[in-house]
Design a protein around this motif. Structure first.
Motif, short mmCIF file in Angstrom:
data_model
loop_
_atom_site.label_atom_id
_atom_site.label_comp_id
_atom_site.label_asym_id
_atom_site.label_seq_id
_atom_site.Cartn_x
_atom_site.Cartn_y
_atom_site.Cartn_z
N LYS A 76 45.08 92.95 -6.11
CA LYS A 76 44.93 92.14 -7.32
C LYS A 76 44.28 90.79 -7.04
O LYS A 76 43.94 90.06 -7.97
CB LYS A 76 46.29 91.93 -7.99
CG LYS A 76 46.92 93.22 -8.52
CD LYS A 76 48.25 92.94 -9.20
CE LYS A 76 48.86 94.23 -9.73
NZ LYS A 76 50.16 93.99 -10.40
N ASP A 77 44.14 90.46 -5.75
CA ASP A 77 43.59 89.15 -5.37
C ASP A 77 42.15 89.23 -4.89
O ASP A 77 41.58 88.21 -4.51
CB ASP A 77 44.46 88.52 -4.28
CG ASP A 77 45.90 88.33 -4.73
OD1 ASP A 77 46.09 87.86 -5.87
OD2 ASP A 77 46.81 88.66 -3.95
N ILE A 78 41.58 90.42 -4.87
CA ILE A 78 40.22 90.58 -4.36
C ILE A 78 39.22 90.00 -5.37
O ILE A 78 39.21 90.38 -6.54
CB ILE A 78 39.90 92.06 -4.09
CG1 ILE A 78 40.81 92.57 -2.96
CG2 ILE A 78 38.43 92.24 -3.72
CD1 ILE A 78 40.70 94.08 -2.73
N ARG A 79 38.42 89.07 -4.91
CA ARG A 79 37.44 88.42 -5.75
C ARG A 79 36.08 88.41 -5.04
O ARG A 79 36.03 88.28 -3.81
CB ARG A 79 37.85 86.97 -6.05
CG ARG A 79 39.18 86.81 -6.76
CD ARG A 79 39.09 87.21 -8.23
NE ARG A 79 40.33 86.93 -8.92
CZ ARG A 79 41.37 87.78 -8.96
NH1 ARG A 79 41.29 88.95 -8.34
NH2 ARG A 79 42.47 87.45 -9.62
N PRO A 80 34.99 88.53 -5.77
CA PRO A 80 33.67 88.41 -5.14
C PRO A 80 33.44 86.97 -4.70
O PRO A 80 34.06 86.05 -5.21
CB PRO A 80 32.70 88.80 -6.27
CG PRO A 80 33.46 88.53 -7.52
CD PRO A 80 34.90 88.79 -7.21
N PHE A 81 32.57 86.79 -3.72
CA PHE A 81 32.26 85.44 -3.28
C PHE A 81 30.75 85.27 -3.22
O PHE A 81 30.01 86.16 -2.84
CB PHE A 81 32.88 85.15 -1.91
CG PHE A 81 32.28 85.95 -0.79
CD1 PHE A 81 31.20 85.47 -0.06
CD2 PHE A 81 32.80 87.19 -0.46
CE1 PHE A 81 30.65 86.22 0.96
CE2 PHE A 81 32.24 87.94 0.56
CZ PHE A 81 31.17 87.45 1.28
N THR A 100 30.66 92.57 -4.41
CA THR A 100 31.71 93.22 -3.62
C THR A 100 31.36 94.68 -3.34
O THR A 100 31.60 95.19 -2.24
CB THR A 100 33.05 93.14 -4.36
OG1 THR A 100 33.38 91.77 -4.58
CG2 THR A 100 34.16 93.81 -3.56
N SER A 110 28.99 81.41 1.71
CA SER A 110 30.04 81.10 0.75
C SER A 110 30.78 79.84 1.15
O SER A 110 30.98 79.57 2.33
CB SER A 110 31.04 82.26 0.66
OG SER A 110 32.15 81.91 -0.13
N ALA A 167 41.20 82.38 0.56
CA ALA A 167 40.75 83.13 -0.61
C ALA A 167 39.92 84.35 -0.21
O ALA A 167 39.81 85.32 -0.97
CB ALA A 167 39.94 82.23 -1.53
N ILE A 201 39.50 90.15 0.35
CA ILE A 201 38.29 90.96 0.46
C ILE A 201 38.00 91.31 1.92
O ILE A 201 37.50 92.40 2.22
CB ILE A 201 37.09 90.23 -0.20
CG1 ILE A 201 35.91 91.19 -0.33
CG2 ILE A 201 36.69 88.99 0.58
CD1 ILE A 201 34.77 90.64 -1.14
#
Length: 254
Positions: A66-71, A76, A169, A175, A179
């Motif tokens: 639930k914490d995977i975010r693109p950077f 992704t 990034s 954070a 990922i």
């Protein structure tokens, strides 16, 4: 089947490897030598180590889902495909590597992983302070190479990914952990499938390390909350240095 003494050693090795991976990485430095000590050929020991430690990595990726975010500008999905393809290529390369050649390259792979462990997150910080930047194509190419490394050997590959991503990034390293865990799991997962399908896993020894690794992953999470991270990283780095030195001695001082 392993003897009672050998089973105890493999369980203990898996436990320690699981703790190390949960805290700062480096479980390969324990699992691989333990399996090799049981008489497994080098490539089979490496493949079995990857399979044994995979459930812990997969569990971490699931917990982070639930914490995977693109950077940055890198999608992704593109990173994921590079990791999957790289993991498959790396696994195939391992299976094609003669045992003698892999025995010669193991010390150098361990040295690379040890250096990465020693640098730790500071490597990414150093890159940023130098103002170095790279475009998305460089990051995707680097991800493919790191995926290949992950499928072939994989020691400290997660930290190497963070260092590569820091070129494009400005996201906080914490954070990026979700990922990073997903990409490591992807590369390792493709390697695991390849090793299992080609029957290059010694299951009795692998399952013992796997059981210990699962328990160690839980214990490591608890220790990480209670003990100073500097102390834990120091112990892990000591194990990495000793293991690397022993492999170099075995390869070049015989």
């Amino acid at each position: 089947m392993p003897s009672i003494e050998s089973a105890g050693l493999l369980l203990a090795a898996g436990l320690l490897a699981g703790v190390m991976n949960a805290v700062a990485g480096g479980g390969t430095f324990v699992a691989l030598p333990a399996l090799a000590f049981m008489g497994l050929p080098p490539t089979v020991a490496n493949a079995s180590s990857t399979v044994a430690l995979f459930p812990g990595t997969l569990a971490s990726a699931w917990s982070y889902r639930k914490d995977i975010r693109p950077f940055g500008p890198v999608p992704t999905a593109s990173l994921l495909w590079c990791s999957l393809l790289g993991g498959l290529v790396g696994a195939v390369l391992l299976l094609l590597t003669p045992e003698r050649a892999f025995s010669a390259v193991i010390p150098w792979l361990l040295l690379l992983a040890t250096a990465t462990l020693a640098a730790g997150p500071r490597l990414s910080g150093w890159i940023r302070t130098r103002g170095l930047h790279a475009g998305p194509r460089f990051v995707l190419a680097a991800q493919l190479v790191l995926g290949i490394y992950g499928g072939y050997f994989g020691g400290a590959v997660g930290l190497m990914m963070l260092a590569a991503w820091s070129l494009t990034s400005t996201a906080d390293l914490r954070a990026l952990n979700p990922i990073r865990t997903l990409m490591v799991a992807a590369a390792n997962g493709m390697a695991v499938v390849c090793f299992v399908v080609t029957a290059n896993v010694r299951w009795p020894e692998t399952l013992l390390v796997m059981i210990g690794g699962i328990a160690g992953g839980y214990l490591g999470a608890q220790l990480g909350r209670r003990l100073p991270l500097v102390l834990l990283r120091g112990v892990i780095l000591t194990i990495a240095v000793v293991t690397t030195a022993l492999y170099f001695a075995q390869a070049y001082l015989r």
